[in-house]
Design an enzyme around this catalytic site. Structure first.
Site, PDB file in Angstrom:
ATOM      1  CG  ASN A 192      -6.345   4.429   5.344  1.00  0.00           C
ATOM      2  OD1 ASN A 192      -7.238   4.458   6.196  1.00  0.00           O
ATOM      3  ND2 ASN A 192      -5.247   3.714   5.485  1.00  0.00           N
ATOM      4  CD  GLU A 193      -3.609   4.570   8.815  1.00  0.00           C
ATOM      5  OE1 GLU A 193      -4.170   4.112   9.830  1.00  0.00           O
ATOM      6  OE2 GLU A 193      -2.721   3.948   8.201  1.00  0.00           O
ATOM      7  CD  GLU A 236      -3.238  -4.175   7.488  1.00  0.00           C
ATOM      8  OE1 GLU A 236      -2.649  -3.448   8.309  1.00  0.00           O
ATOM      9  OE2 GLU A 236      -4.304  -3.845   6.928  1.00  0.00           O
ATOM     10  NE  ARG A 282      -1.379   1.234   4.187  1.00  0.00           N
ATOM     11  CZ  ARG A 282      -1.993   1.511   5.353  1.00  0.00           C
ATOM     12  NH1 ARG A 282      -2.367   0.526   6.148  1.00  0.00           N
ATOM     13  NH2 ARG A 282      -2.237   2.750   5.707  1.00  0.00           N
ATOM     14  CG  HIS A 285      -4.840  -5.473  11.778  1.00  0.00           C
ATOM     15  ND1 HIS A 285      -5.929  -5.159  12.566  1.00  0.00           N
ATOM     16  CD2 HIS A 285      -4.070  -4.360  11.748  1.00  0.00           C
ATOM     17  CE1 HIS A 285      -5.816  -3.909  12.985  1.00  0.00           C
ATOM     18  NE2 HIS A 285      -4.705  -3.406  12.510  1.00  0.00           N
ATOM     19  CD  GLU A 307      -7.744   2.308  10.411  1.00  0.00           C
ATOM     20  OE1 GLU A 307      -6.770   1.710  10.937  1.00  0.00           O
ATOM     21  OE2 GLU A 307      -7.766   2.643   9.222  1.00  0.00           O
TER      22      GLU A 307
END
Length: 662
Positions: free
Chosen positions: A153-154, A355, A115, A358, A307
């Protein structure tokens, strides 16, 4: 007509998480519908990493699958936080635009396969990001499931490519106006670095030794502005078709690639992600640290925990599980400090991909598991707190937080690596106040902090003239200020303050002058005259009116002030010239609280019982009590608990209550 807020659309606080139905098939979707109802999920973040499915080839969109899931979620009573998928470009994009791949400082160009493999400054990337944001908004802008837009995202990834170099030069021209001004700001007379044309200026790529500090600082400022510009482009593409609020999720860990005060001002809802970096009580303290920062960045705007890990605690090179009850305690820790709900990453634990391990609301073990039972209990609890929506939290002490000061401590060539951990310095100050039962706001050094009886400045190595004068006025007006070591050493160009530290208006408030810094050896521990202990740093301090409260007892500094207090106007300025051990620092903060007249949120509670109060504009208030102890804690009198809808007279071990108060 004013558009509905997020909580108005939800009918209460948000509960849910990232939902990736594209990873599953129809039987799992049907189970998801039933399990979401059981867990009281009312908001799902959709599409964060779905660019390859939404745009399988350049300019050709496939929305049919997303239509199906948004319609299904709406029928199931679940609203949607619809993301633009721009944090993870698809393979076709990077094949068509290899110049848009990330380049590291050493010149290595990264390849597709993870990503965040993109350059934010690449024109092809920005164009593609705007196009897909606009296409999504045109199709779903008024969809009945849509409650919130989630851009990207982030934002965090840095790049040092030629696109970045060109954009950086354009930013520098606008900021400095001329090469002469740039050369002066960066001190390029040193090491023969003077620039004779703009084409010679580059980002701070890998070099033989120390990079130019002014170049490093300006690059951080540039990148922050570039992030904000990229966010605005997508936001405006969305707003052309939709009236729903727009956000992007801030990352609040120990790295900092943007000015969060500036980015938060662009958001309709401030959203953030939080993953604890240590287990147990430290995780609970980190929840509070994160929540107080996120709320403060919002400056009165609503904020939402976008999150958290259902059962994820990072501990160096290990990922630990949360203990029983921590899902609820961490969730209520965020809501207590102002969040309009809580979301998780993610709804269902992935069975494949990067992930896989996760944690998620529905783990690999399925719904017959401790984790899902705790998720269900937590969802039922959040659903009972709908009346709190829109209420706020106000801290009684401010801790100063400045991106420039953070970045300044990350440049090359500082005299001690022990100065570098700005995030830890903020966390220590917050933790001492959290342990004392005090609710904290964060503030920028140039903000008006006059309403706070106590302000703590943990790490202001860089201090602008405006901030120094602002803090002087604060003390003169009656405030109590603690300034800690190595503060005010440089101005906002990273030029050293001449004539002694800190910046002169602040020296006036503190009644001292630092004439020499003396870093301590690694693991060196010194004793002060009051029995406290210092590490990392020491300074040769001259008192100019300040009272010495503790002095050094070692070497050439023997008898020199280490901790001082000075009356200036009607307030007091304290200066601490070393880094105290944790216990000694906590004791100093307790002393400052007492002098400033600040008590705990609820007097008389034992240690490790957290108390926070939310207030509504109509005068209603709610008090959260969270017990991080292994034994019950009696309450002063029986009262009504919203979580059980019944009377409560004690906090059970690890338990929580939410009380309506007058």
């Amino acid at each position: 007509m004013t558009p509905l807020s997020l909580t108005d659309r939800l009918g209460g606080l948000a509960f849910g998480g990232d939902y990736n139905p594209e990873q599953w098939d129809e039987p799992v979707w049907k189970e998801d519908d039933e399990l979401m109802r059981r867990a009281r999920v009312n908001l799902a973040t959709v599409g964060v990493f779905a660019w390859a499915l939404l745009e399988p080839e350049e300019g050709r969109y496939d929305f049919a699958w997303l239509d199906t899931h948004l319609d299904r979620l709406h029928r199931n009573g679940v609203a949607v936080d619809l993301a633009t998928p721009t944090a993870s470009p698809p393979p076709w994009f990077t094949l068509a635009h290899p110049d848009a791949l990330t380049v590291r400082p050493d010149g290595t160009r990264l390849t597709h396969g993870s990503r965040d493999t993109y350059c934010l400054t690449a024109p092809a990337y920005r164009d593609a990001a705007r196009r897909i944001a606009g296409a999504l908004a045109e199709r779903y802008g008024d969809h009945p499931a849509l409650a919130l837009w989630h851009v990207h995202n982030e934002y965090a990834t840095l790049c040092y490519c030629d696109h970045t170099a060109a954009a950086f030069r354009g930013w520098l021209r606008e900021r400095h106006g001329s090469l002469d001004a740039l050369n002066e700001a960066w001190g390029t007379a040193f090491w023969s670095q003077r620039y004779g044309s703009w084409e010679q200026v580059l980002p701070p790529r890998a070099t033989n030794w120390h990079k130019n500090p002014g170049q490093q600082l300006d690059f951080h400022r540039f990148w922050s502005d570039e992030v904000i510009a990229a966010y605005r482009e997508q936001r405006e593409a969305i707003r052309a078709h939709s009236d729903r609020p727009v956000t992007t999720n801030l990352m609040l860990p120990a790295y900092q690639n943007m000015d969060l005060w500036a980015l938060a001002r662009e958001l309709d809802v401030v959203s953030s992600d939080q993953y604890p970096g240590a287990p147990g009580l430290d995780a609970a303290a980190d929840v509070a640290f994160h929540a107080d920062r996120a709320r403060s960045f919002g400056g009165g705007r609503p904020w939402l925990l976008m999150e958290q890990g259902t059962s994820t605690v990072y501990d160096q090179d290990r990922i630990l599980a949360k203990d029983p009850g921590e899902v609820l305690r961490h969730t209520l820790g965020h809501i207590a400090r102002g969040s309009e709900g809580t979301l998780f990453f993610q709804w269902r634990q992935s069975r494949a991909g990067a992930e896989t391990w996760h944690s998620a609301m529905v783990p690999h073990a399925g719904p017959d598991s401790r984790i899902f039972r705790e998720v269900t209990q937590t969802g039922e609890t959040v659903a009972r707190l709908g009346e709190l929506a829109g209420s706020t939290v106000t801290g009684s002490v401010a801790v100063l937080h400045d991106a420039d000061a953070w970045w300044a401590l990350g440049v090359d060539g500082l005299p001690s690596a022990g100065l570098d951990d700005y995030h830890a310095a903020l966390g220590r100050a917050h933790r001492a106040l959290w342990d004392a039962g005090v609710t904290v706001d964060f503030a920028h050094p140039e903000h008006d902090v006059g309403r706070y009886p106590l302000v703590i400045a943990p790490a202001l190595f860089l201090l602008s003239d405006e901030a120094a004068e602002n803090l002087r006025r604060y003390v003169a007006g009656g405030g109590t200020l603690l300034v800690q070591h190595a503060s005010g050493y440089v101005d906002d160009r990273l030029h050293a303050r001449l004539g002694g530290y800190p910046a002169s208006p602040l020296r006036e408030a503190l009644g001292i002058r630092v004439e020499e810094y003396r870093p301590l050896r690694r693991d060196e521990r010194i004793t002060l005259s009051d029995g406290s202990h210092g590490t990392v740093w020491s300074e040769s301090v001259r008192a100019h009116g300040a009272q010495t409260l503790a002095s050094y007892t070692h070497g050439m500094l023997t008898g020199s002030p280490a901790l001082t207090r000075h009356r200036h106007g009607t307030g007091r300025g304290w200066y601490l010239s070393t880094r105290l051990d944790d216990a000694d620092y906590t004791a100093l903060v307790a002393r400052l609280l007492d002098e400033a007249g600040v008590g705990p949120e609820v007097p008389g509670l034992p240690p490790r019982v957290e108390a926070v109060t939310r207030h509504a504009a109509d005068g209603r208030s709610w008090r959260f009590l969270i017990n991080h102890r292994a034994e019950p804690v009696p309450l002063p009198e029986a009262t009504h608990d919203l979580l059980t809808d019944g009377p409560v007279s004690e906090l059970p071990p690890g338990g929580c209550v939410v009380l309506r108060i007058a």
